[in-house]
Design a protein around this motif. Structure first.
Motif, PDB file in Angstrom:
ATOM      1  N   ARG A 196       3.435   7.454  15.429  1.00  0.00           N
ATOM      2  CA  ARG A 196       4.752   7.336  14.812  1.00  0.00           C
ATOM      3  C   ARG A 196       5.670   8.359  15.458  1.00  0.00           C
ATOM      4  O   ARG A 196       5.285   9.490  15.706  1.00  0.00           O
ATOM      5  CB  ARG A 196       4.573   7.607  13.320  1.00  0.00           C
ATOM      6  N   TRP A 197       6.903   7.964  15.770  1.00  0.00           N
ATOM      7  CA  TRP A 197       7.922   8.863  16.308  1.00  0.00           C
ATOM      8  C   TRP A 197       8.887   9.179  15.185  1.00  0.00           C
ATOM      9  O   TRP A 197       9.304   8.303  14.443  1.00  0.00           O
ATOM     10  CB  TRP A 197       8.722   8.218  17.421  1.00  0.00           C
ATOM     11  N   PHE A 203       9.553  14.243  17.028  1.00  0.00           N
ATOM     12  CA  PHE A 203       8.156  14.489  16.685  1.00  0.00           C
ATOM     13  C   PHE A 203       7.366  13.234  16.969  1.00  0.00           C
ATOM     14  O   PHE A 203       7.800  12.125  16.642  1.00  0.00           O
ATOM     15  CB  PHE A 203       8.000  14.851  15.206  1.00  0.00           C
ATOM     16  N   GLU A 211       2.294  21.444  20.465  1.00  0.00           N
ATOM     17  CA  GLU A 211       1.282  20.638  19.773  1.00  0.00           C
ATOM     18  C   GLU A 211       0.892  21.303  18.458  1.00  0.00           C
ATOM     19  O   GLU A 211       0.797  22.527  18.369  1.00  0.00           O
ATOM     20  CB  GLU A 211       0.040  20.476  20.641  1.00  0.00           C
ATOM     21  N   ASP A 227      -5.144  12.730  15.159  1.00  0.00           N
ATOM     22  CA  ASP A 227      -4.866  13.664  14.078  1.00  0.00           C
ATOM     23  C   ASP A 227      -4.131  14.906  14.589  1.00  0.00           C
ATOM     24  O   ASP A 227      -4.468  16.031  14.243  1.00  0.00           O
ATOM     25  CB  ASP A 227      -6.159  14.050  13.341  1.00  0.00           C
ATOM     26  N   SER A 228      -3.137  14.686  15.453  1.00  0.00           N
ATOM     27  CA  SER A 228      -2.317  15.774  15.995  1.00  0.00           C
ATOM     28  C   SER A 228      -0.869  15.324  16.102  1.00  0.00           C
ATOM     29  O   SER A 228      -0.580  14.134  16.098  1.00  0.00           O
ATOM     30  CB  SER A 228      -2.810  16.189  17.384  1.00  0.00           C
ATOM     31  N   SER A 229       0.004  16.306  16.227  1.00  0.00           N
ATOM     32  CA  SER A 229       1.437  16.038  16.408  1.00  0.00           C
ATOM     33  C   SER A 229       1.967  16.860  17.565  1.00  0.00           C
ATOM     34  O   SER A 229       1.408  17.901  17.904  1.00  0.00           O
ATOM     35  CB  SER A 229       2.223  16.420  15.149  1.00  0.00           C
ATOM     36  N   ASN A 232      -2.365  17.837  12.698  1.00  0.00           N
ATOM     37  CA  ASN A 232      -1.085  17.527  12.049  1.00  0.00           C
ATOM     38  C   ASN A 232      -0.692  18.604  11.046  1.00  0.00           C
ATOM     39  O   ASN A 232      -0.094  18.336  10.025  1.00  0.00           O
ATOM     40  CB  ASN A 232      -1.116  16.142  11.384  1.00  0.00           C
ATOM     41  N   ARG A 280       3.631  11.778  16.178  1.00  0.00           N
ATOM     42  CA  ARG A 280       2.467  12.020  15.312  1.00  0.00           C
ATOM     43  C   ARG A 280       1.435  10.935  15.552  1.00  0.00           C
ATOM     44  O   ARG A 280       1.763   9.748  15.541  1.00  0.00           O
ATOM     45  CB  ARG A 280       2.904  12.016  13.862  1.00  0.00           C
ATOM     46  N   LYS A 281       0.199  11.383  15.804  1.00  0.00           N
ATOM     47  CA  LYS A 281      -0.915  10.440  15.934  1.00  0.00           C
ATOM     48  C   LYS A 281      -1.880  10.740  14.792  1.00  0.00           C
ATOM     49  O   LYS A 281      -2.386  11.846  14.671  1.00  0.00           O
ATOM     50  CB  LYS A 281      -1.623  10.591  17.277  1.00  0.00           C
ATOM     51  N   ASP A 282      -2.104   9.728  13.962  1.00  0.00           N
ATOM     52  CA  ASP A 282      -2.991   9.897  12.817  1.00  0.00           C
ATOM     53  C   ASP A 282      -4.449   9.784  13.233  1.00  0.00           C
ATOM     54  O   ASP A 282      -4.760   9.446  14.383  1.00  0.00           O
ATOM     55  CB  ASP A 282      -2.654   8.853  11.740  1.00  0.00           C
TER      56      ASP A 282
END
Length: 140
Positions: free
Chosen positions: A54-55, A44, A14, A92-94, A18, A46-48
């Motif tokens: 988004r993948w 990856f 994690e 807000d993490s990836s 981001n 990603r959640k904004d």
């Protein structure tokens, strides 16, 4: 991919906020070059901050080092697994999802077969269990 004699692990890493700077690539490259691991697939998620997800496949990543390590996406991650990871991900993490084969273990298994032996069992012991048994505190 190997002949099935090497263990394969999925690792989720994690990146809160981001904040991914690509430092992990140097270590992955070192492990691949040393024939310690073979990266089978990477993705990856990603959640904004607004919750949109988004993948990003290895060949779509901005840093081309990942696509050089993985090659074409192998599609080894099940869609429902990726969706579960995305659902659990903080805003807000990836997460980097890495699937890799322990190349060193395949070499060891081949050596065992050449010596007319058989691997009877191969089990992962969590580092926390070893630390607890030995009284050593490791960095996890």
């Amino acid at each position: 991919m190997g002949d099935g004699s090497a263990p394969v692990d999925m690792v989720l890493v994690e990146f809160p906020g981001n904040d991914f700077n690509g430092e992990i690539f140097a270590e992955l490259e070192r492990l691949v070059d040393a024939k310690t691991i073979t990266v089978l697939d990477a993705l990856f998620v990603r959640k904004d901050a607004d919750g949109s997800v988004r993948w990003i496949e290895a060949d779509e990543a901005e840093d081309t080092r990942l696509s050089r390590l993985v090659g074409a996406p192998a599609g080894l991650f099940a869609e429902e697994d990726v969706e579960a990871v995305a659902a659990d991900l903080d805003f807000d993490s990836s997460v980097a999802m890495l699937l890799f084969e322990h190349t060193w273990a395949a070499e060891l298994a081949r050596g065992v077969r050449r010596a007319n032996g058989r691997v009877l069992d191969w089990a992962r012991v969590p580092a926390s269990a070893i630390s607890e048994l030995s009284g050593v505190v490791g960095d996890e």
